[in-house]
Design an enzyme around this catalytic site. Structure first.
Site, short mmCIF file in Angstrom:
data_model
loop_
_atom_site.label_atom_id
_atom_site.label_comp_id
_atom_site.label_asym_id
_atom_site.label_seq_id
_atom_site.Cartn_x
_atom_site.Cartn_y
_atom_site.Cartn_z
N ASP A 13 46.78 67.74 51.88
CA ASP A 13 47.14 66.61 52.75
C ASP A 13 46.38 66.62 54.07
O ASP A 13 46.87 66.10 55.08
CB ASP A 13 48.66 66.59 53.03
CG ASP A 13 49.50 66.68 51.78
OD1 ASP A 13 49.24 65.89 50.86
OD2 ASP A 13 50.39 67.54 51.72
N GLY A 15 43.59 65.01 54.76
CA GLY A 15 42.81 63.80 54.99
C GLY A 15 41.47 63.82 54.29
O GLY A 15 40.51 63.16 54.73
N LYS A 16 41.38 64.56 53.18
CA LYS A 16 40.11 64.68 52.46
C LYS A 16 39.63 63.33 51.93
O LYS A 16 38.44 63.05 51.92
CB LYS A 16 40.26 65.66 51.28
CG LYS A 16 40.60 67.07 51.69
CD LYS A 16 40.72 67.99 50.49
CE LYS A 16 41.90 67.64 49.61
NZ LYS A 16 43.21 67.82 50.27
N GLY A 40 47.48 62.81 46.03
CA GLY A 40 47.21 61.43 46.43
C GLY A 40 46.26 61.39 47.61
O GLY A 40 46.53 62.00 48.64
N HIS A 41 45.13 60.72 47.45
CA HIS A 41 44.17 60.56 48.53
C HIS A 41 44.29 59.15 49.09
O HIS A 41 44.06 58.17 48.38
CB HIS A 41 42.75 60.85 48.04
CG HIS A 41 42.52 62.30 47.74
ND1 HIS A 41 41.34 62.77 47.21
CD2 HIS A 41 43.30 63.38 47.92
CE1 HIS A 41 41.42 64.08 47.07
NE2 HIS A 41 42.60 64.47 47.49
N GLN A 224 44.50 69.02 46.67
CA GLN A 224 45.31 70.05 47.33
C GLN A 224 44.48 70.82 48.37
O GLN A 224 43.57 70.25 48.95
CB GLN A 224 45.93 71.02 46.29
CG GLN A 224 47.00 70.40 45.44
CD GLN A 224 46.46 69.88 44.12
OE1 GLN A 224 45.46 70.35 43.61
NE2 GLN A 224 47.13 68.89 43.54
N THR A 300 51.90 60.68 47.09
CA THR A 300 52.30 60.55 45.70
C THR A 300 53.81 60.51 45.54
O THR A 300 54.36 59.68 44.81
CB THR A 300 51.74 61.73 44.87
OG1 THR A 300 50.32 61.70 44.95
CG2 THR A 300 52.15 61.62 43.40
#
Length: 425
Positions: A13, A15-16, A40-41, A224, A300
């Site tokens: 999480d 911010g990729k 979730g991105h 992740q 997500t």
């Protein structure tokens, strides 16, 4: 010809998705190399918000080819839903999305087993799985009873393989209180998925090696974070794959000698979802305030994230195991109004000070963070376009992070939109 790996340098999480989206603008191939639809991105641009779970974050750039590589476990139903969502957003993946024929498939019985096991553990023993079937799919892969994407195209053997896998899996599902699954239901569903996905399924390893020969730019995107790596993370509170740079090689077929850049992404503070040790976690009103300002809820699952100060001991460990040579700091703006900000620079373990990240979770649960305190900058960093425009206290904070970790700063994010990002020369 840069071949860049983008790593989450915390517990995910970080911010990729936004950073990969930005870098994809000038990248020929963007490759997702591990994980599943539990990640979730989130991308924000042109006043719109998009959440991707399987398709790489470069899909919104028309000249970028996106690859879901062999290390990913794919839920075909979710993938089809995501393809339709991209089409609706004006980014048709046809011809630009390649799915590895050797990527393993998440089937309905994987999700049923995942959820039944987590429920049977009881509240105290839960590991925090999202119940998406990721772990059981990787178990079947290792046990050599998994199905790969190419199997969806072979209706002759598909029924036999699913029936064989369900013989054992149904016993486990029932043992943990779940409902057994009939093979015919799964077979019919997967045959239909195979028909719809046939044009996307390719030998992506061969395609990526051709790209290397042609000196194309390649970006490898993980899900992740490094501290959730199944080998190097806070086991057993980890994911079932390797989000590290080593996992990028095995999960894509690209050799380590081809990688030129390893970029670690870290928030200016720390978050974690689910159970597991978190040395710098804040349990007071300040932790709640950071969660509120930062919008720290899972893309997500919607689960609230645990929040705390940045942990430089953990970040340096992530740098070491990944070979990071670039660092991006995100969500600096979340700290804008604080009177002071802190960074963990050491731990106290059973009364003695240590400067390393313990790999025994029982020890990590016991450590006490040793903090360095920085003066807050008390002004908005949103809209700043150069690192030299930052308030002096913010520059001091960023310099301290880079100095401790020993990696150069290359990007800073001060907001969720594409435009709210600074490239550091």
């Amino acid at each position: 010809m840069p071949v860049r790996v983008v790593i989450g340098a915390q517990w995910g999480d970080e911010g990729k998705g936004k950073i990969v989206d930005l870098l994809s603008n000038k990248t020929r191939y963007v490759v997702r190399y591990q994980g599943g639809a539990n990640a979730g991105h989130t991308l924000k641009f042109d006043g719109k918000k998009f959440v991707l779970h399987l398709i790489p974050s470069g899909i919104f750039h028309p000249d970028t080819t996106c690859v879901i590589a062999n290390g990913v476990v794919i839920d075909p139903i979710k993938l089809l839903e995501e393809i339709e969502a991209c089409k609706a957003a004006g980014a048709d993946p046809e011809g630009r999305l390649l799915v590895s024929e050797t990527a393993h498939v998440i089937l309905p019985y994987h999700k049923a087993l995942d959820q039944a096991r987590e429920s049977a553990r009881g509240e105290a023993a839960k590991i925090g799985t999202t119940g998406r079937g990721i772990g059981p799919a990787y178990v079947h892969k290792t046990a050599r009873i998994g199905l790969r994407m190419m199997d969806l195209l072979d209706t002759t053997t598909l029924r036999e393989k699913i029936t064989y896998a369900l013989d054992d899996t149904n016993v486990l599902i029932e043992l943990h209180g779940g409902q057994v699954i009939e093979p015919s239901e799964v077979v019919d569903q997967m045959i239909e998925c195979g028909k719809k996905l046939r044009s996307y399924i390719k030998n992506t390893t061969h395609i990526l090696h051709k790209a290397l020969e042609q000196k194309e730019d390649i970006l490898l995107e993980g899900a992740q974070g490094a501290l959730l790596d199944v080998d190097h993370g806070t086991y057993p509170f980890v994911t079932s794959s390797s989000p590290t740079s080593g996992g990028a090689c095995t999960g894509s077929g690209i050799p380590p000698t081809a990688i030129t850049h390893v970029m670690g992404i870290s928030k200016a503070y720390c978050t974690r979802v689910g159970n597991g040790p978190f040395p710098t976690e804040l349990f007071d009103d300040l932790g709640d305030e950071i969660r509120r300002i930062g919008g720290e809820f899972g893309a997500t699952t919607g689960r609230p994230r645990r929040c705390g100060w940045i942990d430089l001991v953990a970040l340096k460990y992530a740098s070491q195991i990944n070979g990071m040579n670039e660092l991006t700091i995100t969500k600096l703006d979340v700290l804008d109004e604080l009177e002071e900000v802190k960074a963990c620079v050491a731990y106290k373990l059973d009364g003695r000070e240590i400067d390393y990240f313990p790999l025994n979770v029982e020890e990590l649960e016991r450590v006490e963070p040793v903090y360095e305190t920085f003066k807050g900058w008390k002004t908005s960093t949103n809209g700043i376009r150069s690192i030299h425009e930052f308030p002096t206290p913010a520059q001091d904070f960023l310099n301290a992070i880079c100095s401790y970790v020993g990696v150069k700063l290359t990007m800073i994010s001060t907001g969720p939109d594409r435009s709210e990002t600074i490239r550091v020369d």
